[in-house]
Design a protein around this motif. Sequence first.
Motif, short mmCIF file in Angstrom:
data_model
loop_
_atom_site.label_atom_id
_atom_site.label_comp_id
_atom_site.label_asym_id
_atom_site.label_seq_id
_atom_site.Cartn_x
_atom_site.Cartn_y
_atom_site.Cartn_z
N ARG A 165 3.44 10.90 -2.16
CA ARG A 165 3.93 10.27 -0.73
C ARG A 165 2.08 10.57 -0.33
O ARG A 165 2.26 11.25 0.41
N GLY A 166 1.29 9.25 -0.56
CA GLY A 166 -0.08 9.64 -0.26
C GLY A 166 -1.09 8.56 -1.11
O GLY A 166 -0.55 8.41 -2.40
N ARG A 167 -2.45 8.06 -0.07
CA ARG A 167 -2.75 7.58 -1.27
C ARG A 167 -4.83 8.57 -0.97
O ARG A 167 -4.49 8.83 -0.16
N TRP A 181 0.86 12.28 -5.03
CA TRP A 181 0.98 11.06 -5.17
C TRP A 181 1.83 9.74 -4.07
O TRP A 181 1.91 8.64 -3.70
N ARG A 186 -1.79 10.42 4.32
CA ARG A 186 -2.65 9.40 3.33
C ARG A 186 -4.39 10.69 3.58
O ARG A 186 -4.27 10.62 4.49
N PRO A 236 3.18 4.87 -0.49
CA PRO A 236 3.22 5.13 -1.95
C PRO A 236 5.10 5.04 -1.29
O PRO A 236 5.39 4.86 -0.22
N GLU A 237 5.60 4.46 -2.68
CA GLU A 237 7.53 4.79 -2.68
C GLU A 237 8.60 6.30 -1.81
O GLU A 237 9.42 5.88 -0.85
N GLY A 238 7.42 7.32 -1.00
CA GLY A 238 8.62 8.32 -0.82
C GLY A 238 8.05 8.62 0.74
O GLY A 238 8.84 8.31 1.04
N GLY A 239 7.28 7.08 1.04
CA GLY A 239 7.29 6.64 2.52
C GLY A 239 7.69 6.17 3.17
O GLY A 239 8.91 6.02 4.44
N MET A 249 0.63 -0.98 -0.04
CA MET A 249 0.02 -0.33 0.14
C MET A 249 0.47 1.39 -0.25
O MET A 249 0.45 1.84 -0.58
#
Lengths: 496, 496
Positions: B225-227, B223, B244, A38-41, A36
């Motif tokens: 850095r988020g969902r 996106w 998110r 996002p890559e930046g996380g 789930m």
Amino acid sequence: MATDQPSQYDDFLTRVRRISNLQTAGGVLSWDQQVMMPEGGTPARSKQLSTLSALSHELLTDEGMATHLDALESTDLDDDRRAVVRELRREHDRAASVPADLVEEISEATSEALSVWQRAKDEDDFEHFAPTLERLVELKREYAAHIDPDADPYAVLFADYEPYLDLETAERVLERLRERLVPLIEAVEASDVSFESPFSGTYDDETQMALARDVLDTLGYPWERGRLDTAPHPFMSGTQFDARVTTRFKPDEPMDALTAVVHEFGHATYQLGLPDEAYGTPLGRSRDLTVHESQSRLWENHVGRTRAFWDLLAPVVSDHLGDVSSGELFEAANRVYPDNLIRVEADELTYHLHIILRFEIERALVSGDLAVADVPEAWNDKMESYLGVRPETDAEGCLQDIHWAHANFGYFPTYSLGSVLAAQLFAAAERDVGDVEAQVREGDFDTLRDWLREHVHRHGQRYTTPDLVREATGEAYTADYFLDYVEGKYGDLYDL
Amino acid sequence: MATDQPSQYDDFLTRVRRISNLQTAGGVLSWDQQVMMPEGGTPARSKQLSTLSALSHELLTDEGMATHLDALESTDLDDDRRAVVRELRREHDRAASVPADLVEEISEATSEALSVWQRAKDEDDFEHFAPTLERLVELKREYAAHIDPDADPYAVLFADYEPYLDLETAERVLERLRERLVPLIEAVEASDVSFESPFSGTYDDETQMALARDVLDTLGYPWERGRLDTAPHPFMSGTQFDARVTTRFKPDEPMDALTAVVHEFGHATYQLGLPDEAYGTPLGRSRDLTVHESQSRLWENHVGRTRAFWDLLAPVVSDHLGDVSSGELFEAANRVYPDNLIRVEADELTYHLHIILRFEIERALVSGDLAVADVPEAWNDKMESYLGVRPETDAEGCLQDIHWAHANFGYFPTYSLGSVLAAQLFAAAERDVGDVEAQVREGDFDTLRDWLREHVHRHGQRYTTPDLVREATGEAYTADYFLDYVEGKYGDLYDL
């Protein structure tokens, strides 16, 4: 001993549960990262995971835990409690014997190794990975020496993944597999019989996902305790309350996702069969990798590659992918293609030679009998000798798997050891519950699942692996059933 | 002081980061629970969350933390470090002053309260909830007395959600809002102008989700850095690396999801504007609820309810939902409907009276001026007095919100206080960057976002809320801008 036993054990258990909750919380974070996030996380996630693992390491290794274990070991405990103490003693001793600095060094080295390995693989450049691999082998040798300076370092590493089957047993089984599978595969290749994939089109993710859900429905996967998602590498993650599976989709080969789904269903079914009330203790936790892999392989091979399974599933598959017969699906599930170079794409037979060559190479690497620089040639020679095919690139050869970049030396053998155990357990189940294939044809998967739950799942870590095998099958761990099964099935299929 | 400052501070920071990682890991677990987790996962999830919060409580309150804080407070630190110590001192003192038993008792009581409240709401039976509410008020009074036995207990509870705006200020602002909004709403109701929703069809979740994604794209949501997912109650969760948002879909009122998406985008934009390098410390963490709500409300109201916004978005909305004009959307976003009984469905104006009545009731409950048994009547009287409408059931009245079952007395006011701050910040932004509405019409949201990042987000918890407001706007916190804004806008719209 003057210890107040119930309170001592309860305090100990509170700590054990905290460790377990930290670990399963980390499991949720890892699942999220792979499915789930996002890559930046990544930066935050790495730090969260590292805090959870540092805290669980501290709770496992500090004086408080040592004191509990010492006290409880000299106390009269019932069998279940003794099993819990046995497991924590083992984990404590191993974790406490490795200096924190070294643990951190290995963790940092493997973090860095991942991108180095990825680039080496992408650019087919083993030289780029070689110094990193050398360093990882060296660090893991040091690690093993801290745990047991007198033991074969590979045996110590192997025990991280399979603590209770000794390396001699494992080695003997893998040698037998090599001796019997190489000629079997040669005979299959020489046979006049050959099977094709019945799928010639391409199938989008949505179509394949809908089919995968129907397959899980058919198998009886309990959606109220699980999910199905996609991930680059299929895996299962969770607890008895929430065991999630993933798969991936190849547009032109829907069999790939189906096999993965049945495999991960097997892992999830084990997890879901652990007792709810023992959550947070070793009695509510799965046994190690050999047993876990036995559960995925049992469903993948002994259910998912049978004629009965495809008789049941053919209408479902046809609904989603267009008309395909049970016979075609069954044959596709049992194709043998020794010219394949990639482990994760291998068929049921050649798979084990992919494993055995990795085992032989990593064992020689760790013992110092093989230099890192010589890995590519050793790899290619073994591929040629076992499967009659020689990789043209290292990307398709010794760089294909991520495990060594993770420094997971000793992990690979459990894949084959689990398949071997799957056959042994399946034979025992059939002795008890009769013709499983006939049950499968009727859509009855519960009879098999209940047998596995009764004889394997519900025990958690109550027994060591050899004792669990004996409890479930009445015999010691053996490759006999596996060899009978593959020689019988493939002998019939390929007119040998 | 003989302390070795860098090392003392570094050790302190390691501990602070651990606490933060435990909290953000808990945030991921909570997000998963609300968005992804199968229902069967609850028992394991509760235990995981409770372990994470117990460990972070221990790290925050134990002697080690107290020693660090004492030492660092008598050391010469730069402003940033002093801010970090200030925040941890506050958290430590509050957490350490409440006995662990009471914390656990409150946690268990609220766990049980949830299902009691749910049943009471479902069956419209306040009597069923009353003893539970009484107990929660009592427990929270005790809690407040531990933190500060000499203070107004409601002020102590309020400070859990808004530590730096004092209750007198908050109360004065809410009184001004009531005095000015009640006649404004009466005038709107008496006006000949009225607006309708332009949507008469029903719209499925997929259609609305695709539109919501396009809206976030238009706003520039990153996106990577988020969902965006769905949840029963829209919320934002995450860090500067991974913030998110969620929304929900009403089949017949797509405006509902759109408003929620813009609101949660505002929360996420705050989170994403916190400095990466300060992750894990108060300087990388958002200020409290008033400031967080100011960010969501600023985007929801001062951007998302403007004519310019709908001029830009009308073609996007039309693509998904069928032809609708900018004017219709703008009017729909600014409808006032005082006959609505439900807070979460209220319009921009009446919303605050829903908040103010809750504030007045919970304040009287905590002080003992109002008996639990009298809550329904007090509620209904206030609804009638402020909005001219009287609920026929308690399910649509005092049982509608979950907050009291969570024992979150003191939380509600921050919703209105944040809206007030949004108007003040927006006015300051316009002084600096010019006509924001003109920028919005051009699809330029970055100018506003960058101003907010510069003046609010990047500071994290460097400043207390009043200092942050002063830094960002040059003035003390005030309701003047909010009242000017709503009286101006709604005066024009409704020809007052």
